[in-house]
Design a protein around this motif. Structure first.
Motif, PDB file in Angstrom:
ATOM      1  N   CYS A   1      -1.528   5.556 -19.535  1.00 30.94           N
ATOM      2  CA  CYS A   1      -1.789   5.159 -18.150  1.00 30.94           C
ATOM      3  C   CYS A   1      -2.387   6.302 -17.351  1.00 30.94           C
ATOM      4  O   CYS A   1      -3.207   6.095 -16.456  1.00 30.94           O
ATOM      5  N   GLN A   2      -1.989   7.535 -17.658  1.00 32.86           N
ATOM      6  CA  GLN A   2      -2.490   8.679 -16.904  1.00 32.86           C
ATOM      7  C   GLN A   2      -3.986   8.881 -17.107  1.00 32.86           C
ATOM      8  O   GLN A   2      -4.690   9.314 -16.193  1.00 32.86           O
ATOM      9  N   SER A   3      -4.494   8.600 -18.293  1.00 30.72           N
ATOM     10  CA  SER A   3      -5.908   8.833 -18.561  1.00 30.72           C
ATOM     11  C   SER A   3      -6.784   7.961 -17.667  1.00 30.72           C
ATOM     12  O   SER A   3      -7.863   8.385 -17.244  1.00 30.72           O
ATOM     13  N   TYR A   4      -6.329   6.752 -17.361  1.00 36.43           N
ATOM     14  CA  TYR A   4      -7.081   5.913 -16.431  1.00 36.43           C
ATOM     15  C   TYR A   4      -7.004   6.486 -15.020  1.00 36.43           C
ATOM     16  O   TYR A   4      -8.017   6.598 -14.321  1.00 36.43           O
ATOM     17  N   MET A   5      -5.818   6.855 -14.599  1.00 32.84           N
ATOM     18  CA  MET A   5      -5.617   7.321 -13.232  1.00 32.84           C
ATOM     19  C   MET A   5      -6.300   8.660 -12.961  1.00 32.84           C
ATOM     20  O   MET A   5      -6.545   9.023 -11.810  1.00 32.84           O
ATOM     21  N   LEU A   6      -6.599   9.410 -14.029  1.00 31.70           N
ATOM     22  CA  LEU A   6      -7.293  10.690 -13.888  1.00 31.70           C
ATOM     23  C   LEU A   6      -8.778  10.547 -14.203  1.00 31.70           C
ATOM     24  O   LEU A   6      -9.450  11.524 -14.511  1.00 31.70           O
ATOM     25  N   ASP A   7      -9.266   9.314 -14.116  1.00 29.69           N
ATOM     26  CA  ASP A   7     -10.698   9.011 -14.261  1.00 29.69           C
ATOM     27  C   ASP A   7     -11.234   9.235 -15.667  1.00 29.69           C
ATOM     28  O   ASP A   7     -12.428   9.518 -15.847  1.00 29.69           O
ATOM     29  N   GLY A   8     -10.367   9.115 -16.668  1.00 28.46           N
ATOM     30  CA  GLY A   8     -10.845   9.159 -18.038  1.00 28.46           C
ATOM     31  C   GLY A   8     -11.560   7.875 -18.398  1.00 28.46           C
ATOM     32  O   GLY A   8     -11.428   6.850 -17.713  1.00 28.46           O
ATOM     33  N   LYS A   9     -12.315   7.922 -19.469  1.00 29.69           N
ATOM     34  CA  LYS A   9     -13.039   6.733 -19.911  1.00 29.69           C
ATOM     35  C   LYS A   9     -12.194   5.948 -20.908  1.00 29.69           C
ATOM     36  O   LYS A   9     -11.393   6.526 -21.642  1.00 29.69           O
ATOM     37  N   PRO A  10     -12.376   4.633 -20.959  1.00 26.40           N
ATOM     38  CA  PRO A  10     -11.639   3.853 -21.965  1.00 26.40           C
ATOM     39  C   PRO A  10     -12.070   4.246 -23.368  1.00 26.40           C
ATOM     40  O   PRO A  10     -13.208   4.670 -23.592  1.00 26.40           O
ATOM     41  N   VAL A  11     -11.137   4.123 -24.307  1.00 20.97           N
ATOM     42  CA  VAL A  11     -11.450   4.438 -25.702  1.00 20.97           C
ATOM     43  C   VAL A  11     -11.846   3.182 -26.461  1.00 20.97           C
ATOM     44  O   VAL A  11     -12.107   3.237 -27.664  1.00 20.97           O
TER      45      VAL A  11
ATOM     46  N   TYR B   1       0.867  -1.182   0.000  1.00 21.37           N
ATOM     47  CA  TYR B   1       0.000   0.000   0.000  1.00 21.37           C
ATOM     48  C   TYR B   1       0.900   1.227   0.000  1.00 21.37           C
ATOM     49  O   TYR B   1       1.629   1.470   0.956  1.00 21.37           O
ATOM     50  N   CYS B   2       0.850   1.984  -1.072  1.00 25.73           N
ATOM     51  CA  CYS B   2       1.769   3.112  -1.251  1.00 25.73           C
ATOM     52  C   CYS B   2       0.973   4.400  -1.444  1.00 25.73           C
ATOM     53  O   CYS B   2       0.068   4.440  -2.292  1.00 25.73           O
ATOM     54  N   PRO B   3       1.272   5.462  -0.693  1.00 28.77           N
ATOM     55  CA  PRO B   3       0.459   6.681  -0.744  1.00 28.77           C
ATOM     56  C   PRO B   3       0.457   7.371  -2.096  1.00 28.77           C
ATOM     57  O   PRO B   3      -0.485   8.089  -2.416  1.00 28.77           O
ATOM     58  N   MET B   4       1.495   7.160  -2.918  1.00 24.80           N
ATOM     59  CA  MET B   4       1.566   7.824  -4.209  1.00 24.80           C
ATOM     60  C   MET B   4       0.966   6.992  -5.323  1.00 24.80           C
ATOM     61  O   MET B   4       0.919   7.407  -6.480  1.00 24.80           O
ATOM     62  N   CYS B   5       0.480   5.782  -5.001  1.00 22.74           N
ATOM     63  CA  CYS B   5      -0.040   4.879  -6.019  1.00 22.74           C
ATOM     64  C   CYS B   5      -1.528   5.110  -6.246  1.00 22.74           C
ATOM     65  O   CYS B   5      -2.293   5.236  -5.277  1.00 22.74           O
ATOM     66  N   PRO B   6      -1.977   5.153  -7.491  1.00 23.53           N
ATOM     67  CA  PRO B   6      -3.403   5.340  -7.785  1.00 23.53           C
ATOM     68  C   PRO B   6      -4.298   4.243  -7.223  1.00 23.53           C
ATOM     69  O   PRO B   6      -5.519   4.413  -7.195  1.00 23.53           O
ATOM     70  N   ARG B   7      -3.724   3.130  -6.767  1.00 28.46           N
ATOM     71  CA  ARG B   7      -4.546   2.108  -6.125  1.00 28.46           C
ATOM     72  C   ARG B   7      -5.243   2.662  -4.892  1.00 28.46           C
ATOM     73  O   ARG B   7      -6.298   2.142  -4.488  1.00 28.46           O
ATOM     74  N   GLU B   8      -4.643   3.700  -4.295  1.00 26.85           N
ATOM     75  CA  GLU B   8      -5.231   4.265  -3.084  1.00 26.85           C
ATOM     76  C   GLU B   8      -6.540   4.989  -3.373  1.00 26.85           C
ATOM     77  O   GLU B   8      -7.365   5.163  -2.480  1.00 26.85           O
ATOM     78  N   THR B   9      -6.715   5.465  -4.594  1.00 27.81           N
ATOM     79  CA  THR B   9      -7.947   6.166  -4.980  1.00 27.81           C
ATOM     80  C   THR B   9      -8.776   5.376  -5.984  1.00 27.81           C
ATOM     81  O   THR B   9      -9.926   5.715  -6.242  1.00 27.81           O
ATOM     82  N   HIS B  10      -8.172   4.342  -6.568  1.00 29.07           N
ATOM     83  CA  HIS B  10      -8.856   3.505  -7.546  1.00 29.07           C
ATOM     84  C   HIS B  10      -8.733   2.043  -7.100  1.00 29.07           C
ATOM     85  O   HIS B  10      -7.838   1.325  -7.563  1.00 29.07           O
ATOM     86  N   PRO B  11      -9.592   1.608  -6.174  1.00 32.05           N
ATOM     87  CA  PRO B  11      -9.503   0.227  -5.672  1.00 32.05           C
ATOM     88  C   PRO B  11      -9.531  -0.784  -6.817  1.00 32.05           C
ATOM     89  O   PRO B  11     -10.305  -0.655  -7.766  1.00 32.05           O
ATOM     90  N   GLN B  12      -8.662  -1.778  -6.711  1.00 31.67           N
ATOM     91  CA  GLN B  12      -8.510  -2.764  -7.772  1.00 31.67           C
ATOM     92  C   GLN B  12      -8.991  -4.153  -7.318  1.00 31.67           C
ATOM     93  O   GLN B  12      -8.781  -4.533  -6.171  1.00 31.67           O
ATOM     94  N   PRO B  13      -9.611  -4.898  -8.213  1.00 29.75           N
ATOM     95  CA  PRO B  13     -10.012  -6.274  -7.872  1.00 29.75           C
ATOM     96  C   PRO B  13      -8.794  -7.189  -7.836  1.00 29.75           C
ATOM     97  O   PRO B  13      -7.767  -6.886  -8.431  1.00 29.75           O
ATOM     98  N   LYS B  14      -8.927  -8.297  -7.151  1.00 32.80           N
ATOM     99  CA  LYS B  14      -7.842  -9.266  -7.111  1.00 32.80           C
ATOM    100  C   LYS B  14      -7.982 -10.199  -8.300  1.00 32.80           C
ATOM    101  O   LYS B  14      -8.355 -11.375  -8.169  1.00 32.80           O
ATOM    102  N   GLU B  15      -7.664  -9.660  -9.474  1.00 33.73           N
ATOM    103  CA  GLU B  15      -7.868 -10.391 -10.717  1.00 33.73           C
ATOM    104  C   GLU B  15      -6.653 -10.283 -11.620  1.00 33.73           C
ATOM    105  O   GLU B  15      -5.910  -9.300 -11.560  1.00 33.73           O
ATOM    106  N   ASP B  16      -6.493 -11.287 -12.481  1.00 35.35           N
ATOM    107  CA  ASP B  16      -5.455 -11.287 -13.503  1.00 35.35           C
ATOM    108  C   ASP B  16      -6.098 -11.119 -14.876  1.00 35.35           C
ATOM    109  O   ASP B  16      -7.294 -11.375 -15.055  1.00 35.35           O
ATOM    110  N   MET B  17      -5.319 -10.690 -15.844  1.00 34.43           N
ATOM    111  CA  MET B  17      -5.801 -10.580 -17.219  1.00 34.43           C
ATOM    112  C   MET B  17      -6.076 -11.978 -17.774  1.00 34.43           C
ATOM    113  O   MET B  17      -5.247 -12.883 -17.630  1.00 34.43           O
TER     114      MET B  17
END
Length: 350
Positions: free
Chosen positions: A254-264, A47-63
Motif C-alpha cells: 500500500c505504501q508504494s502507491y501512496m508514495l507515487d510508485g508505479k504499479p507492477v 476528509y482526514c488530514p493524514m489520509c493519502p486521499r488528500e494528496t491522491h484524489p480518488q474517483p467515485k468508483e468501485d472495483m
C-alpha cells in the motif's frame, strides 16, 4: 473434509516455499502471496488530514466484479487472508457483503476497517450474521476535539455510539468476529492513549485495543528509514500483502502507491502470478537482499515498521488469519518494551 485438508496442505506448502525464498533471498518465488489488501471501493465520506486521499484524489468508483473475482479465483488456493480496505470506506461499496461471501466460499478469511459513520443497527446486524472474521473500528482520538480534527465530517458522539452498540451486539450474540478498536497515534492525540485504552477496554465485545503508529508521510514529511535500517529486507516483497487498487492495478504494498510508485502490473490483463514475479518485483527483492533498499525511491521514503526476520519467519509458519490477529499484540508488547525493540524497527529519520 478431504477437500479442506488438501486446501490447508496446499496453503501450508505455499507458505513453506515463501519462507524458503525469503530465507534464501530469492528474487523469483515459486509461490504466491499469503495476504492481499484489496480496495473494493475508492469512495469515502470523510476528509482526514493524514489520509493519502488528500494528496491522491480518488474517483467515485468501485472495483469491477470481474477484477475481484479474477483475483480470488487465481489466488484462492494460496491466499489465506484478504483485507478489503484501501483509500475508501468499505461500506460505501454496494457489493461488499457479496465479496465477503465470495472470499468465504474460497475459504479466505476477511478483514474490514471502517470509520463507523454508516455502522447503524441494521448494518451491524448484517455484519454479525455474515462470515466476516475481523473488523477494525477506527477511532482516532479520545476527545471530541482530536477525533473531529482527524476525522473531518464525522461526529464524535455518533461514531462512538455506533461502535459501542456494535460491540455490545457482538457480545450479546456471542459472534465469533474479532473486534479491534484502533487509534493511529499522531501529534494531536498522542496524549490521549491511556484514556483511549481505558475507555475501550471496558466496552463489552471488544477483543483488542490497538495503538497504531502513523505510517504515512503526510503529517511528518521528513520521516523515513536510515540506510542502517535496511539490514533486513522488507517482508512485503516475499510474503505480502500486495495492494490491489479498485481499477485492478497492483502495487508491491500500500505504501508504494501512496508514495507515487508505479504499479507492477494490472489484473485487467495479467495473472497475479506474473505480477508477483514481474521484472520490477524481482529487482526490488534483489536490492533488498543486498541491503540496498534505500536505492529504491519508494522504499527510501517509506514509514512502515520493519519486522525482524524472526517475526517474518513466524508469519510464514502460521496461517495468515492467526498472524493478522497477533499483530496488535506484538506491536503493543514491543512498544511497551516487553519485547526487544529490534523486533519492530520504526521509521527514524525526521
Amino acid at each position: 473434509m478431504a477437500s479442506r485438508y488438501n486446501e490447508r496442505t496446499m496453503r501450508a506448502w505455499n507458505r513453506a516455499k515463501l519462507l524458503w525464498g525469503y530465507l534464501r533471498r530469492h528474487a523469483k518465488l515459486n509461490a504466491l502471496p499469503v495476504e492481499y489488501i484489496v480496495e473494493t471501493t475508492a469512495k469515502c465520506n470523510l476528509y482526514c488530514p493524514m489520509c493519502p486521499r488528500e494528496t491522491h484524489p480518488q474517483p467515485k468508483e468501485d472495483m469491477r466484479a470481474e477484477i475481484f473475482d479474477r483475483l480470488v479465483s487465481e489466488a484462492g488456493r494460496s491466499a489465506e487472508h484478504m483485507m478489503l480496505i484501501g483509500l475508501g470506506e468499505p461500506f460505501l461499496d454496494p457489493k461488499i457483503f457479496e465479496r465477503i461471501e465470495y472470499c468465504a466460499r474460497h475459504r479466505i478469511s476477511t478483514l474490514l476497517s471502517t470509520n463507523g459513520t454508516l455502522l447503524d443497527e441494521k448494518m451491524a446486524d448484517r455484519i454479525l450474521g455474515g462470515p466476516l472474521e475481523s473488523i477494525t473500528l477506527s477511532f482516532d482520538g479520545a476527545t471530541k476535539q482530536s477525533f473531529e480534527f482527524y476525522r473531518k465530517g464525522a461526529r464524535f458522539e455518533k461514531v462512538r455510539d455506533n461502535f459501542v452498540r456494535f460491540c455490545r451486539m457482538k457480545r450479546d450474540r456471542r459472534a465469533r468476529i474479532q473486534v479491534v478498536v484502533q487509534m493511529v497515534r499522531m501529534e494531536g492525540n498522542a496524549g490521549e492513549v491511556e484514556d483511549f485504552m481505558r475507555f475501550w477496554r471496558a466496552v463489552p465485545g471488544v477483543d483488542q485495543v490497538r495503538i497504531k503508529e502513523d505510517e504515512t508521510n503526510l503529517m511528518r514529511p521528513g520521516a523515513g528509514h536510515d540506510p542502517a535500517d535496511w539490514k533486513h529486507p522488507c517482508h512485503y516483497l516475499w510474503r505480502g500483502p500486495m495492494y490491489v487498487k479498485h481499477n485492478g492495478d497492483v502495487y508491491p504494498c500500500c505504501q508504494s502507491y501512496m508514495l507515487d510508485g508505479k504499479p507492477v502490473g494490472t489484473l485487467a490483463s495479467q495473472s497475479i502470478g506474473d505480477i508477483w514475479n514481474s521484472d520490477e518485483m524481482q529487482r526490488m527483492r534483489r536490492l533488498h537482499a543486498q541491503r540496498r533498499a534505500g536505492e529504491i525511491d519508494v522504499c527510501s521514503r517509506c514509514c512502515v515498521t520493519i519486522p525482524h526476520p524472526l517475526l517474518v519467519a513466524g508469519s510464514l509458519v502460521f496461517h495468515g488469519r492467526t498472524v493478522r490477529r497477533a499483530v496488535p499484540l506484538i506491536e503493543r508488547l514491543t512498544y511497551l518494551s516487553r519485547l526487544p525493540l529490534r523486533l519492530l524497527k520504526p521509521a527514524s529519520r525526521r
